[in-house]
Design a protein around this motif. Structure first.
Motif, mmCIF file in Angstrom:
data_model
loop_
_atom_site.group_PDB
_atom_site.id
_atom_site.type_symbol
_atom_site.label_atom_id
_atom_site.label_comp_id
_atom_site.label_asym_id
_atom_site.label_seq_id
_atom_site.Cartn_x
_atom_site.Cartn_y
_atom_site.Cartn_z
ATOM 1 N N LEU A 20 1.731 -6.235 3.272
ATOM 2 C CA LEU A 20 0.687 -5.297 2.854
ATOM 3 C C LEU A 20 1.296 -4.036 2.257
ATOM 4 N N ASP A 21 2.397 -3.574 2.836
ATOM 5 C CA ASP A 21 3.099 -2.405 2.282
ATOM 6 C C ASP A 21 3.603 -2.688 0.872
ATOM 7 N N ASP A 22 4.143 -3.881 0.666
ATOM 8 C CA ASP A 22 4.630 -4.256 -0.668
ATOM 9 C C ASP A 22 3.494 -4.285 -1.684
ATOM 10 N N PHE A 23 2.378 -4.890 -1.314
ATOM 11 C CA PHE A 23 1.240 -4.912 -2.233
ATOM 12 C C PHE A 23 0.772 -3.494 -2.545
ATOM 13 N N HIS A 24 0.728 -2.642 -1.541
ATOM 14 C CA HIS A 24 0.331 -1.247 -1.770
ATOM 15 C C HIS A 24 1.272 -0.586 -2.784
#
Length: 110
Positions: A20-24
């Motif tokens: 999720l951090d990467d997508f953000h």
């Protein structure tokens, strides 16, 4: 890879949180890129459409993160959600690469 001895919820959290951090990170960079540059290889409508899809994915991600955090990492995400996000990020990466490739070619000609 994570520790295979972790309980299911901890394993899910250890895998999903960084994703999720990467997508953000990539949605934020893609949005900034699309909002600050005019891409010669895309029509204005195509660029607006891609930007709109990035914004929609950001909203979906925000909702997914809220659910994930509210359940203390007990909620996973369906691949039907992740695959379109991955496709959008890939499309943005391709646009950035093409932009820089064309920019480099223009600088070489000058």
């Amino acid at each position: 890879m994570g520790d295979s001895n972790l309980p299911g919820s901890e394993l899910l959290k250890s895998l999903l949180e960084p994703l999720l951090d990467d997508f953000h990170f990539w949605f934020t960079r893609s949005r900034d890129f699309l909002e600050t540059r005019q891409l010669s290889f895309m029509s204005e409508q195509e660029q607006d459409d891609l930007l709109s899809r990035v914004k929609q994915a950001q909203e979906e991600l925000r909702t997914a993160r809220m659910l994930f955090n509210a359940t203390d990492g007990q909620v996973g995400l369906d691949m039907g959600t992740l695959n379109p996000w991955h496709d959008i990020v890939t499309e943005c990466w391709n646009a950035v690469m093409r932009f820089h490739q064309e920019k480099g070619e223009q600088e070489t000609e000058e």
